[in-house]
Design an enzyme around this catalytic site. Sequence first.
Site: not given
Length: 254
Positions: A24, A37, A72, A198-200, A70
């Site tokens: 990340d 980006r 993204n 968090r593990i997203s 998924s």
Amino acid sequence: MAERTIETELSAECLPKHVAVIMDGNGRWAKAKGKARVFGHKAGVEAVRKSVTTANRLGVKVLTLFAFSSENWRRPEDEVSLLMELFMTVLTREVKRLHKNNIQLRIIGDKSGFSERLQRKIATSEALTANNTGLVLNIAANYGGQWDILQATKKLAVQIAEQGLTASDITEDMLSAGMSTADLPDVDLMIRTSGECRISNFMLWQAAYAELYFTEQHWPDFDEESFANAIAWYINRERRFGCTGEQIQALIQE
């Protein structure tokens, strides 16, 4: 009996077998530098190389990198297109290097969501390295932990129907057998960069007992020293050896 030093303990017993990384911060890293980006995504490729090299030298068995979730697909269309092209370029450029270093490449996730061109490149890249016996490098692309559990459940449902099984016949091992990493050890250490805690939706089943390591560093800045510090933190959590990042880096250089 030969004396057991911290180095022999580390190499023999204490290293995580499976490290998973949520890469990340590429966009935030680029923004801080006044860049687009995609500049951050390209810089992140070098951090991937460093982590793969470090894991391979240490003797980590499995490294799983969360490249594209998924969710993204919801990003701006031009960014998604650039990410897909970058994925294609990196596969083309890096697979021979991976093969030369005896690394087995696997792409885990719903590959049907990719273009036919990219699916063919994935298939040829996986085939080239399929018989390699070193580090297993999983690239999680169009992946989500819930998707993984769902597709494993569907496989299990077929098995139940074909074999006439009842609810009492179903075990955790049967569901595990359908997961995208079924033949690999579960995650021991999960790393997330860029300060998010968090593990997203990443490897929800496989990371049930993983140690979670969060760092403020953005992914493009995550280098060999950063990886070594994460490993040292894990060892201290698991074994209480008082290990340092410098000792891990010394192992890398051996």
